[in-house]
Structures are given as structure tokens and as C-alpha cells.
Design a protein around this motif. Structure first.
Motif, PDB file in Angstrom:
ATOM      1  N   HIS A 235       0.927  -1.495  -0.205  1.00 55.01           N
ATOM      2  CA  HIS A 235       0.143   0.211   0.107  1.00 55.01           C
ATOM      3  C   HIS A 235       0.706   1.392   0.369  1.00 55.01           C
ATOM      4  N   HIS A 236       1.932   1.108   0.513  1.00 57.65           N
ATOM      5  CA  HIS A 236       2.714   2.525   1.093  1.00 57.65           C
ATOM      6  C   HIS A 236       4.290   1.707   1.429  1.00 57.65           C
ATOM      7  N   LEU A 237       5.438   3.099   1.538  1.00 62.07           N
ATOM      8  CA  LEU A 237       6.037   2.693   1.874  1.00 62.07           C
ATOM      9  C   LEU A 237       6.644   3.951   2.269  1.00 62.07           C
ATOM     10  N   ALA A 238       6.829   3.670   3.871  1.00 63.61           N
ATOM     11  CA  ALA A 238       7.225   4.788   4.878  1.00 63.61           C
ATOM     12  C   ALA A 238       8.575   5.533   5.580  1.00 63.61           C
ATOM     13  N   PHE A 239       9.205   6.054   4.842  1.00 63.30           N
ATOM     14  CA  PHE A 239      10.348   6.984   5.337  1.00 63.30           C
ATOM     15  C   PHE A 239      10.293   7.508   6.699  1.00 63.30           C
ATOM     16  N   GLY A 240      10.969   7.520   7.191  1.00 67.21           N
ATOM     17  CA  GLY A 240      11.473   8.404   8.302  1.00 67.21           C
ATOM     18  C   GLY A 240      12.646   9.724   8.208  1.00 67.21           C
ATOM     19  N   VAL A 241      12.166  10.631   8.893  1.00 66.23           N
ATOM     20  CA  VAL A 241      12.311  12.100   8.939  1.00 66.23           C
ATOM     21  C   VAL A 241      13.031  12.323  10.239  1.00 66.23           C
ATOM     22  N   GLU A 242      13.587  12.833   9.996  1.00 67.27           N
ATOM     23  CA  GLU A 242      14.452  13.612  11.811  1.00 67.27           C
ATOM     24  C   GLU A 242      13.142  14.736  11.772  1.00 67.27           C
ATOM     25  N   ASN A 243      12.923  15.766  11.063  1.00 72.10           N
ATOM     26  CA  ASN A 243      11.853  16.944  10.863  1.00 72.10           C
ATOM     27  C   ASN A 243      10.975  17.173   9.353  1.00 72.10           C
ATOM     28  N   ILE A 244      10.276  16.579   9.224  1.00 69.25           N
ATOM     29  CA  ILE A 244       8.703  16.635   8.866  1.00 69.25           C
ATOM     30  C   ILE A 244       8.224  18.152   8.058  1.00 69.25           C
ATOM     31  N   THR A 245       8.613  18.974   8.762  1.00 70.85           N
ATOM     32  CA  THR A 245       8.124  20.496   8.314  1.00 70.85           C
ATOM     33  C   THR A 245       9.164  20.552   7.458  1.00 70.85           C
ATOM     34  N   LYS A 246      10.366  20.534   7.482  1.00 73.56           N
ATOM     35  CA  LYS A 246      11.452  20.597   6.968  1.00 73.56           C
ATOM     36  C   LYS A 246      11.739  19.777   5.203  1.00 73.56           C
TER      37      LYS A 246
END
Ligand code: ZN
Length: 132
Positions: A75-86
Motif C-alpha cells: 500500500h505504501h512505503l514509509a520513510f523516517g525523517v528527523e524533521n517532517i516540516t523541513k
């Protein structure tokens, strides 16, 4: 960005939890409903990433629409990020489109947003950031 998890749409968590428990040789470590998204999720550890099974828990859930159209599957791939807003700002500048640009609460103590698959080769991409 690291591959945080892969989301798999399933018709029945009962059936698929059994299947993934056999496949991975371990039990789901967390089950969680996300009311706003209309899903119940079940998580499995798989090395540094996770598998997230998604079962619709209401008719108008995006996951039940997905299964109606495409059947069960990735259904989806999820990437972890430190700062989602940036990251949202960065990716908007790069020309990517979002389903919604406002981070919202997802499962597993995360803030999440989805990129629109029409700007990512037909793949639904989630960005997620651990909530502080
Ligand atoms: Zn996800």
C-alpha cells in the motif's frame, strides 16, 4: 531518509497476522487503531525496518477503497525523517505533491504525511517523524 516501514493492505488482520507470524517467525509487537484513517494496524519488526499491516475498520476507509481497486498488497512505503516540516518544504520545492501538507497523527507514535502517488511513480509514499 531511511525506510521506516512498508505498509501492506489486507482484508483480514486475523488471517494476515497468522500468515506474517509464520513468515517472519515472530508475533506482531503492536496493534493499534487509527480512527481518523479508518484503519487498524499491526506491526512486525523486520531488521531495521517494519512491516505495517493495514486493515480497514470502516467502509469509507482509504484502505478499503484501495483493496476494492487493486486488491490486497503493498500500500505504501514509509520513510523516517528527523524533521517532517523541513522535509515537506524541501520536497515541495523539488516539485512533489502531497495529499495533505499538514502532518497528522499516525500509528506508532508518529507524525505522518503522504505524498501523492501521481508525483512519485505511482507509489504512495509516507513521511514519518517520531513524536517528541
Ligand atoms: Zn505507514
Amino acid at each position: 531518509m531511511k525506510l521506516e516501514h512498508i505498509g501492506i493492505a489486507v482484508k483480514s488482520l486475523g488471517i494476515s497476522d497468522e500468515l506474517f507470524t509464520k513468515l517472519l517467525g515472530k508475533e506482531s509487537y503492536k496493534k493499534e487503531s487509527v480512527e481518523r484513517e479508518g484503519v487498524t494496524t499491526s506491526f512486525y519488526a523486520a531488521g531495521e525496518s517494519k512491516i505495517e499491516l493495514l486493515e480497514a475498520n470502516k467502509e469509507e476507509s482509504p484502505v478499503s477503497k484501495f483493496i476494492d481497486k487493486k486488491g490486497e498488497g503493498i500500500h505504501h512505503l514509509a520513510f523516517g525523517v528527523e524533521n517532517i516540516t523541513k522535509e515537506i518544504e524541501r520536497l515541495k520545492k523539488e516539485g512533489f505533491e502531497f495529499i495533505s501538507e499538514e502532518p497528522k497523527e499516525g500509528a506508532d507514535n508518529k507524525l505522518i504525511v503522504f505524498l501523492h502517488p501521481k508525483s512519485t511513480n505511482g507509489v504512495l509514499i509516507e513521511l514519518c517523524q517520531e513524536k517528541q
